[in-house]
Write a protein that holds these residues in place. Structure first.
Motif, PDB file in Angstrom:
ATOM      1  N   ILE A 135      -6.919   2.939   4.111  1.00  0.00           N
ATOM      2  CA  ILE A 135      -6.554   1.648   3.519  1.00  0.00           C
ATOM      3  C   ILE A 135      -5.482   0.998   4.392  1.00  0.00           C
ATOM      4  O   ILE A 135      -4.398   1.540   4.574  1.00  0.00           O
ATOM      5  N   GLN A 136      -5.810  -0.169   4.942  1.00  0.00           N
ATOM      6  CA  GLN A 136      -4.881  -0.889   5.808  1.00  0.00           C
ATOM      7  C   GLN A 136      -4.056  -1.909   5.028  1.00  0.00           C
ATOM      8  O   GLN A 136      -2.859  -2.025   5.227  1.00  0.00           O
TER       9      GLN A 136
ATOM     10  N   TYR B 131      -9.264  -6.683  -6.710  1.00  0.00           N
ATOM     11  CA  TYR B 131      -8.488  -6.417  -5.501  1.00  0.00           C
ATOM     12  C   TYR B 131      -9.424  -6.307  -4.308  1.00  0.00           C
ATOM     13  O   TYR B 131     -10.539  -5.798  -4.428  1.00  0.00           O
ATOM     14  N   ILE B 132      -8.939  -6.773  -3.172  1.00  0.00           N
ATOM     15  CA  ILE B 132      -9.673  -6.643  -1.917  1.00  0.00           C
ATOM     16  C   ILE B 132      -8.945  -5.609  -1.067  1.00  0.00           C
ATOM     17  O   ILE B 132      -7.742  -5.713  -0.843  1.00  0.00           O
ATOM     18  N   PHE B 133      -9.693  -4.621  -0.613  1.00  0.00           N
ATOM     19  CA  PHE B 133      -9.148  -3.567   0.233  1.00  0.00           C
ATOM     20  C   PHE B 133      -9.623  -3.778   1.667  1.00  0.00           C
ATOM     21  O   PHE B 133     -10.820  -3.903   1.909  1.00  0.00           O
TER      22      PHE B 133
ATOM     23  N   GLU C  37     -12.661   5.867  -1.477  1.00  0.00           N
ATOM     24  CA  GLU C  37     -11.205   5.970  -1.329  1.00  0.00           C
ATOM     25  C   GLU C  37     -10.512   4.774  -1.980  1.00  0.00           C
ATOM     26  O   GLU C  37      -9.521   4.929  -2.702  1.00  0.00           O
ATOM     27  N   ALA C  38     -11.038   3.575  -1.741  1.00  0.00           N
ATOM     28  CA  ALA C  38     -10.469   2.364  -2.345  1.00  0.00           C
ATOM     29  C   ALA C  38     -10.575   2.430  -3.868  1.00  0.00           C
ATOM     30  O   ALA C  38      -9.634   2.062  -4.579  1.00  0.00           O
TER      31      ALA C  38
ATOM     32  N   VAL D 235       0.857  -1.189   0.000  1.00  0.00           N
ATOM     33  CA  VAL D 235       0.000   0.000   0.000  1.00  0.00           C
ATOM     34  C   VAL D 235       0.894   1.239   0.000  1.00  0.00           C
ATOM     35  O   VAL D 235       1.774   1.378   0.847  1.00  0.00           O
ATOM     36  N   LYS D 236       0.653   2.112  -0.964  1.00  0.00           N
ATOM     37  CA  LYS D 236       1.358   3.390  -1.015  1.00  0.00           C
ATOM     38  C   LYS D 236       0.615   4.352  -0.096  1.00  0.00           C
ATOM     39  O   LYS D 236      -0.402   4.916  -0.461  1.00  0.00           O
ATOM     40  N   LYS D 237       1.122   4.510   1.116  1.00  0.00           N
ATOM     41  CA  LYS D 237       0.436   5.296   2.142  1.00  0.00           C
ATOM     42  C   LYS D 237       0.620   6.790   1.921  1.00  0.00           C
ATOM     43  O   LYS D 237       1.716   7.257   1.624  1.00  0.00           O
ATOM     44  N   ASN D 238      -0.472   7.516   2.046  1.00  0.00           N
ATOM     45  CA  ASN D 238      -0.453   8.966   2.127  1.00  0.00           C
ATOM     46  C   ASN D 238      -1.776   9.422   2.732  1.00  0.00           C
ATOM     47  O   ASN D 238      -2.664   8.612   2.968  1.00  0.00           O
TER      48      ASN D 238
END
Length: 170
Positions: A69-70, A80-82, A160-161, A60-63
């Motif tokens: 998103i965990q 994809y499963i978020f 968001e996902a 996950v590209k965190k920002n």
């Protein structure tokens, strides 16, 4: 003065012992809690896709834009499963939402829910799930009347996902 010094030392010793006991209890229980959380996650992934052999973890590209998103798991054919964690009225909701390559919601399951019983917990109920399946993840999704403080963050998390998917996974 001497009595105050003795009481201060006594309290410091008791606090140190209590702190040590809590640290020890945390060291003992942390691996068990982590193992149970992973087992629950795998169980819910299998609920979403019972026929899948494995779930490939994706970095996950965190920002700030994607703070809820965990984790992300690749399944098959661009799906994809978020794993999302959102704040609601009280403790919020942790859920998994599967989005396919066309941007549609394939499936949704709640992992944990800590909002008001019977009102906020409706985000885990089948009627709400039925309103999501097959819909465009970035489009208009309905909240639950009377539980908007719990359901709005779930909907925002799905959006968001979908945005993350469109930016990084397509």
């Amino acid at each position: 003065m001497k009595k105050i010094l003795h009481l201060t030392i006594f309290l410091a010793v008791i606090a140190a012992i209590a702190g040590g006991a809590l640290a020890f209890a945390n060291d003992v229980t942390a691996p068990i809690i982590e193992k149970n959380a992973l087992a629950s996650e795998q169980k819910n992934l299998k609920k979403l896709f019972p026929d899948a052999d494995s779930f490939q973890s994706v970095e996950v590209k965190k920002n700030e834009k994607y703070a809820n998103i965990q984790k992300i798991f690749a399944v098959e054919n661009g799906t994809y499963i978020f794993k999302m964690e959102v704040k609601g009225y009280k403790d919020g909701t942790v859920y998994l939402v599967a989005i396919d390559k066309s941007g549609k919601i394939v499936n949704y399951v709640v992992d944990s829910q800590g909002d008001t019983k019977d009102i906020g917990t409706q985000v885990a109920d089948q009627p709400f799930i039925d309103t999501l399946i097959g819909k465009d993840a970035s489009g208009q999704l309905d909240t639950i009347s009377g539980a908007t403080i719990s359901s709005t963050p779930v909907i925002d998390g799905i959006h968001e996902a979908a945005a993350y998917y469109a930016q990084y996974l397509k």
